[in-house]
Write an enzyme that holds these catalytic residues in place. Sequence first.
Site, PDB file in Angstrom:
ATOM      1  N   HIS A 219       0.692  -1.342   0.343  1.00 18.35           N
ATOM      2  CA  HIS A 219      -0.095  -0.584   0.278  1.00 18.35           C
ATOM      3  C   HIS A 219       0.650   1.156   0.008  1.00 18.35           C
ATOM      4  CE1 HIS A 219      -4.415   2.007  -0.118  1.00 18.35           C
ATOM      5  NE2 HIS A 219      -3.278   2.745   0.829  1.00 18.35           N
ATOM      6  N   TYR A 223       1.078   5.678  -2.407  1.00 13.45           N
ATOM      7  CA  TYR A 223       2.068   6.907  -2.020  1.00 13.45           C
ATOM      8  C   TYR A 223       3.166   6.720  -2.552  1.00 13.45           C
ATOM      9  CZ  TYR A 223      -2.328   6.199   1.414  1.00 13.45           C
ATOM     10  OH  TYR A 223      -3.179   6.731   0.833  1.00 13.45           O
ATOM     11  N   HIS A 371     -10.861   1.029  -8.392  1.00 10.62           N
ATOM     12  CA  HIS A 371     -10.302   1.863  -8.372  1.00 10.62           C
ATOM     13  C   HIS A 371      -8.848   1.553  -8.616  1.00 10.62           C
ATOM     14  CE1 HIS A 371      -9.095   3.626  -4.403  1.00 10.62           C
ATOM     15  NE2 HIS A 371      -8.269   2.672  -4.544  1.00 10.62           N
ATOM     16  N   PHE A 372      -8.376   0.833  -8.841  1.00  8.83           N
ATOM     17  CA  PHE A 372      -6.596   0.601  -8.797  1.00  8.83           C
ATOM     18  C   PHE A 372      -6.421   0.759 -10.442  1.00  8.83           C
ATOM     19  CE2 PHE A 372      -2.515  -2.290  -9.628  1.00  8.83           C
ATOM     20  CZ  PHE A 372      -2.326  -1.746  -7.887  1.00  8.83           C
ATOM     21  N   HIS A 373      -7.568   0.778 -11.495  1.00 11.04           N
ATOM     22  CA  HIS A 373      -7.105   1.834 -12.832  1.00 11.04           C
ATOM     23  C   HIS A 373      -7.190   2.958 -12.503  1.00 11.04           C
ATOM     24  CE1 HIS A 373      -6.782  -1.992 -14.219  1.00 11.04           C
ATOM     25  NE2 HIS A 373      -5.968  -1.406 -15.516  1.00 11.04           N
ATOM     26  N   ARG A 434     -11.601 -10.111  -9.615  1.00  8.41           N
ATOM     27  CA  ARG A 434     -10.585  -9.785 -10.426  1.00  8.41           C
ATOM     28  C   ARG A 434     -10.420 -10.585 -11.099  1.00  8.41           C
ATOM     29  NH1 ARG A 434      -7.491  -7.572  -5.561  1.00  8.41           N
ATOM     30  NH2 ARG A 434      -5.827  -6.878  -7.325  1.00  8.41           N
ATOM     31  N   ARG A 435      -9.024 -10.109 -11.903  1.00  9.09           N
ATOM     32  CA  ARG A 435      -7.707 -11.371 -12.760  1.00  9.09           C
ATOM     33  C   ARG A 435      -8.228 -12.678 -13.140  1.00  9.09           C
ATOM     34  NH1 ARG A 435      -4.759 -11.645  -6.510  1.00  9.09           N
ATOM     35  NH2 ARG A 435      -3.452 -10.174  -7.094  1.00  9.09           N
TER      36      ARG A 435
END
Length: 557
Positions: A219, A223, A371-373, A434-435
């Site tokens: 995580h 950042y 969210h990730f994209h 996912r995946r």
Amino acid sequence: MENPNMFRIEDRVAKVALVFSYVLLLLGGLFGFLQVLSRAPGMPRLETPQLYYDGLTLHGVALAILWTAFFIVALAVFVITRELKINMNAPLLRGGCILAVGGSLAGAVAILTGQATVLYTFYPPLQASPLFFIALAVILIGTWLISAAVIEAIWRWKKLNPGKEVPLATYGVFTTIAIWLLATPPLAYAVIARSLPMSLFNAPVDVLEWRLWFWYFGHPLVYFWLVPAVTIWYTILPKVLGTEVYSKTAAKAAFVLYLIASVPVGLHHQFVDPGVHPVYKYLHTVLTYLVAVPSFITAFNVIATLEKAGRMRGGKGLFGWITALPWGKDPVFTGITFAIILFGIAGFSGVVNASFNVNYNVHNTAWIVGHFHLTVGGGVTLTFIATSFLLVPLLFGRDYVGKKFLIAVPTLWFVGQLIFGISYHIVGLLHAPRRTYIAEAGYLNDPNLLNSLHLVGQWIPWLQLGAIGGVIFALGGALFLLLTFATIFRGPRIGLSGGELQISPTPGPATIFDKLGLLALIAIVIIVIAYSLPAVEIYSRGLSPAPPYWPSGAPAG
């Protein structure tokens, strides 16, 4: 007047890192394009199941870790040299760059030859070739050498300029590198002490211990991407608009909060993992909410900066400043602002991910992909793309070709990411996984099963819409790379080097924010508190190693 040869070595490293980042963006983006079509029923299936999972591994590693890291290296070197007017340690820079590039190429070979089909997270007991884990270790060592060069240059500048505050862009670079240095040692332990012996000697690995240390890194990696983008929002965006950031103090306060709160949050990725006490998960939930505070500060600061710029341009009334901004005219402004909007949307879904109970509804679903994209693909990558419109001419001394097409890049990227991200958030709420290579799943191809299984039939239109969004932003990415590579090799020459660019507001006297060592120490103390508790629990209970297993289904050995 800046000596044009003063930063010759640094610029060479920055150029290599920048070009290699674009190669990684191309490679990872190509497999992402194939995946988003192959996952959607009714769309062309461009991958076999084996190629899908190989490509998914490369897509995640190349884009989530390497494309961002190499762009950040180029940006950091450029900022340090131009803003501080100081040379960096050449052996550290060159050695680090060689190791990072070499490790990346070796890792790509392992993945593309089917020897490391372990996805972006490479969880044990999934087995992979030793080449893959050695490559990861070499990359980490290379980044540490580059990080050492950055920290040493800032430290040397501070000694030469006592009583002077660190300029804002350099402060962002320091925060970025400090987060990386705080986050990566446990990953190195997991790779070198656990994954590599597993690969070389079929040594069993305790999965929970490994996941604890992976997400210690996983995580904060967010950042590590985000802080350079925020640095650009605080410095380049105001310069493009002919103003300065609304509050430099608030900007530095945000960087400090990112530094001290971005690492001890990894357990919110392990809410469903047994073996970690719920109290420790709640602690990391609270810390995750804390790290949302600097993002809210940034949102206020950036919007206030945009309003100031809009009113300087004649904007009247409550919202007139918005229409006074150069939407659709300046590709740098448009790209960065679109990126901020995408990241804002992703921030709301991120709060869901960090919520202990609500997370159970979206864990391991396509919601996470959306969210990730919108974070790394939207907020971060689009910021880096827009910044490239300035950075490439300054580093390579060549003006962009096809300037009239530049505005199409952020427009296509924004529209495509928005469609893709929202579609995958919705289909995630419908519990689409996912995946998984679901296009060939029996329950999506058998009409009887499709009609009888709860919610499954509702996935199809959203997956198809997501594929359309993926194609749109892939077109934007392809146009960006085409124009950028054409500029680097064939663009008209211009006499710019970046020495004439004032990146940050004029520095004032040093403040509490400039006690960089103290701030790093505070971050370390919080990390020790947050991670010593689950670590003591896991080690005191005793490890339960599991034998390695090849993804093909055959036991290792």
